[in-house]
Design an enzyme around this catalytic site. Sequence first.
Site, PDB file in Angstrom:
ATOM      1  N   LYS A 208       0.845  -1.226  -0.163  1.00  0.00           N
ATOM      2  CA  LYS A 208      -0.104  -0.063   0.093  1.00  0.00           C
ATOM      3  C   LYS A 208       0.883   1.177  -0.038  1.00  0.00           C
ATOM      4  CE  LYS A 208      -3.807  -2.246   2.214  1.00  0.00           C
ATOM      5  NZ  LYS A 208      -4.326  -2.813   3.623  1.00  0.00           N
TER       6      LYS A 208
ATOM      7  N   GLN B  27      -4.466  -1.545   9.926  1.00  0.00           N
ATOM      8  CA  GLN B  27      -4.390  -2.863   9.216  1.00  0.00           C
ATOM      9  C   GLN B  27      -4.914  -3.835  10.242  1.00  0.00           C
ATOM     10  OE1 GLN B  27      -3.262  -3.397   6.056  1.00  0.00           O
ATOM     11  NE2 GLN B  27      -3.923  -5.544   6.547  1.00  0.00           N
TER      12      GLN B  27
ATOM     13  N   ASP C 294     -10.854   3.430   4.306  1.00  0.00           N
ATOM     14  CA  ASP C 294     -11.302   2.112   4.216  1.00  0.00           C
ATOM     15  C   ASP C 294     -12.818   1.665   4.217  1.00  0.00           C
ATOM     16  OD1 ASP C 294      -9.265  -0.015   3.987  1.00  0.00           O
ATOM     17  OD2 ASP C 294      -8.872   0.046   6.023  1.00  0.00           O
TER      18      ASP C 294
END
Length: 291
Positions: free
Chosen positions: A52, A96, A119
């Site tokens: 990412k 994460q 997200d």
Amino acid sequence: MVLIDGKATANQIKNEIAEEVKAITSKGERAPHLAAVLVGNDGASLTYVGSKVRSCEKVGFDSSLIRLPEETTEQELLAKIEELNQDETLDGYIVQLPLPKHIDEEKVLLAIDPKKDVDGFHPSNFGRMALELETFIPATPFGIMQLIERYDIDTQGKHVVVIGRSHIVGRPISILMSQKGAYGNATVTVAHSRTKDLKALTQQADIIVSALGIPGFVTADMVKEGVVIIDVGITRVEDASKEKGYYITGDVDFDSVAQKASYITPVPGGVGPMTIAMLLKNTLLARKWNA
Ligand code: NAD
């Protein structure tokens, strides 16, 4: 049969994003900035976060990787999140998952400022998505919708069977595909571990989105001729003959199902690369919306 090339589509989207970043920075404004918070040393998480961050650099974003030790307390993580919420140089960030067991994931996700929740996991963003309001769509379903749109796959009145009801894939994609719109208006069935006679459902499906994580689960006898297959599954299968000691496979028995399919995503190289591209897209949107 058309092989849906997620890698090429993701690269195209990244190039489009890079162009937009150039347009922003050429006006003397700062580039979009994405941060990733990683708690602990989980190998797969490290790989995901690493790619990412690298993708951010490729499109001209600023990026920050915030690594915290495994023994970080919930309180300490929440304090870090508050700091990120207040940071005006930061457009969006991700935490994460999975988090270490002593940290309550729900508490952490709720603490993220919805305006920076690229997200799209915060309940307020998920609710906005369900209500068809402008918001961050979780990256994997967003990526699937982009593949459908860019390959101009007809979804109008089609029967979609989604296998899996997770909050990050199955549930949101079932909502998105049933919504009004050029690539929506489908009739959606959500199947899960308690579904009876799944084969009878998949045999009727015009489009199957498989997101359960069991290699080779969807077989040729479960699908009809001309089906569109979106394989979201990613499973590492140990294999000593491979350099890495494993290979990656999806939920679909690709070789046999591809012979009946009109469109199919491979694994790897299908939905996977789209997920990171859409995270970048959400960060660009955050930069615009919060400007
Ligand atoms: P999950 O692991 O949280 O849940 C699996 C789902 O499958 C559950 O809803 C369960 O009800 C359903 N299921 C299990 N057994 C079943 C059965 N026999 N019949 C029907 N349904 C059954 O799901 P997830 O987090 O969405 O992950 C699913 C897969 O997608 C995993 O392989 C994951 O690695 C992959 N994934 C890929 C991406 C990507 O970027 N391509 C992103 C997220 C997840």
